[in-house]
Design a protein around this motif. Structure first.
Motif, PDB file in Angstrom:
ATOM      1  N   THR A   1      30.794  50.486  67.932  1.00 33.73           N
ATOM      2  CA  THR A   1      31.303  50.302  69.303  1.00 33.73           C
ATOM      3  C   THR A   1      30.172  49.893  70.251  1.00 33.73           C
ATOM      4  O   THR A   1      29.884  48.713  70.369  1.00 33.73           O
ATOM      5  CB  THR A   1      32.036  51.567  69.791  1.00 33.73           C
TER       6      THR A   1
ATOM      7  N   SER B   1      27.597  47.508  69.000  1.00 26.04           N
ATOM      8  CA  SER B   1      28.082  46.289  68.343  1.00 26.04           C
ATOM      9  C   SER B   1      28.034  45.119  69.318  1.00 26.04           C
ATOM     10  O   SER B   1      28.037  45.321  70.541  1.00 26.04           O
ATOM     11  CB  SER B   1      29.517  46.478  67.846  1.00 26.04           C
TER      12      SER B   1
ATOM     13  N   TYR C   1      30.407  43.347  70.026  1.00 23.55           N
ATOM     14  CA  TYR C   1      31.715  43.254  70.679  1.00 23.55           C
ATOM     15  C   TYR C   1      31.788  44.058  71.968  1.00 23.55           C
ATOM     16  O   TYR C   1      32.684  43.840  72.778  1.00 23.55           O
ATOM     17  CB  TYR C   1      32.829  43.670  69.718  1.00 23.55           C
ATOM     18  N   TRP C   2      30.863  44.998  72.175  1.00 23.84           N
ATOM     19  CA  TRP C   2      30.876  45.770  73.426  1.00 23.84           C
ATOM     20  C   TRP C   2      30.756  44.822  74.618  1.00 23.84           C
ATOM     21  O   TRP C   2      31.428  44.996  75.631  1.00 23.84           O
ATOM     22  CB  TRP C   2      29.752  46.805  73.437  1.00 23.84           C
TER      23      TRP C   2
ATOM     24  N   GLU D   1      31.921  41.966  74.839  1.00 26.06           N
ATOM     25  CA  GLU D   1      33.196  41.280  75.044  1.00 26.06           C
ATOM     26  C   GLU D   1      34.133  42.099  75.930  1.00 26.06           C
ATOM     27  O   GLU D   1      34.959  41.538  76.641  1.00 26.06           O
ATOM     28  CB  GLU D   1      33.842  40.915  73.716  1.00 26.06           C
TER      29      GLU D   1
ATOM     30  N   MET E   1      38.612  38.860  76.156  1.00 23.75           N
ATOM     31  CA  MET E   1      39.463  39.466  75.135  1.00 23.75           C
ATOM     32  C   MET E   1      40.145  40.700  75.717  1.00 23.75           C
ATOM     33  O   MET E   1      39.592  41.379  76.580  1.00 23.75           O
ATOM     34  CB  MET E   1      38.624  39.871  73.921  1.00 23.75           C
TER      35      MET E   1
ATOM     36  N   GLU F   1      42.276  43.729  71.464  1.00 27.19           N
ATOM     37  CA  GLU F   1      41.566  42.795  70.591  1.00 27.19           C
ATOM     38  C   GLU F   1      40.158  43.288  70.271  1.00 27.19           C
ATOM     39  O   GLU F   1      39.708  43.212  69.128  1.00 27.19           O
ATOM     40  CB  GLU F   1      41.486  41.407  71.234  1.00 27.19           C
ATOM     41  N   VAL F   2      39.480  43.809  71.275  1.00 29.58           N
ATOM     42  CA  VAL F   2      38.134  44.322  71.047  1.00 29.58           C
ATOM     43  C   VAL F   2      38.186  45.574  70.180  1.00 29.58           C
ATOM     44  O   VAL F   2      37.347  45.747  69.285  1.00 29.58           O
ATOM     45  CB  VAL F   2      37.394  44.572  72.378  1.00 29.58           C
TER      46      VAL F   2
ATOM     47  N   LYS G   1      38.276  44.615  66.688  1.00 25.81           N
ATOM     48  CA  LYS G   1      36.943  44.177  66.236  1.00 25.81           C
ATOM     49  C   LYS G   1      36.071  45.381  65.899  1.00 25.81           C
ATOM     50  O   LYS G   1      35.373  45.393  64.888  1.00 25.81           O
ATOM     51  CB  LYS G   1      36.255  43.317  67.299  1.00 25.81           C
ATOM     52  N   PHE G   2      36.125  46.412  66.762  1.00 29.38           N
ATOM     53  CA  PHE G   2      35.362  47.628  66.483  1.00 29.38           C
ATOM     54  C   PHE G   2      35.794  48.226  65.144  1.00 29.38           C
ATOM     55  O   PHE G   2      34.966  48.587  64.315  1.00 29.38           O
ATOM     56  CB  PHE G   2      35.580  48.682  67.580  1.00 29.38           C
TER      57      PHE G   2
ATOM     58  N   SER H   1      33.574  46.679  82.011  1.00 35.15           N
ATOM     59  CA  SER H   1      34.903  46.336  81.497  1.00 35.15           C
ATOM     60  C   SER H   1      35.972  46.793  82.482  1.00 35.15           C
ATOM     61  O   SER H   1      35.760  47.729  83.259  1.00 35.15           O
ATOM     62  CB  SER H   1      35.144  46.982  80.133  1.00 35.15           C
TER      63      SER H   1
END
Length: 160
Positions: free
Chosen positions: A39, A42, A44-45, A47, A53, A57-58, A61-62, A111
């Motif tokens: 998380t 990563s 993707y954080w 994102e 996204m 969706e995120v 990915k996590f 976010s």
């Protein structure tokens, strides 16, 4: 001459307290390490902060990064209240700068979910002159475009 102060929010006006939140939700040892890696550590954080996204969706990915930790990942991030906590000096500091005649703005990677769920930690924001919050603009630091947007939107001169 300095006319404007631009603050980052995380670990300046607030604490990004993800470690504490994860521990309060019962994560420890190897589980803590694995959830952290999947998380907040990563790629993707970012994102989440970029806001392009969806949260769902995120999250997927996590989970794809460590599917054995799916239940823990989803449980811990279902409610992120407490991942950002306020600092007691934030409002007085912003107000003090304003009383000195300075403009005060913020520039932060954030976010939408965390912004909404941690709004109580952001009480200083109403005293600022505005700012750029990444999820609203789909830009994140350190992309030069986010800094340029702040300057252009508010008619600021970088030298000031």
């Amino acid at each position: 001459m300095i006319k404007t102060v631009i603050f980052y929010i995380g670990n300046v006006l607030t604490d990004f307290a993800w470690q504490e939140m994860y521990k309060e939700k019962g994560l420890g040892g190897e589980t803590f390490d694995r959830v952290v890696k999947a998380t907040v550590q990563s790629p993707y954080w970012c994102e989440l902060d970029r806001g392009i996204m969806t949260f769902s969706e995120v999250m997927d990915k996590f989970v794809n990064l460590d599917s054995e930790m799916e239940d823990e990942i989803r449980r811990v991030l279902a409610d992120m209240h407490g991942i950002v906590t306020g600092r007691s000096y934030a409002v007085p500091w912003v107000c003090s700068l304003k009383k000195q005649g300075l403009k005060v703005y913020v520039l932060s990677n954030f976010s939408e979910k965390i912004w909404k769920e941690c709004i109580d930690a952001l009480e200083f924001y109403e005293f600022t002159d505005g700012g750029i919050i990444s999820y609203k603009e789909h830009l994140i630091k350190p992309d030069q475009a986010v800094y340029q947007l702040l300057l252009e939107r508010y008619g600021l001169c970088a030298d000031e």
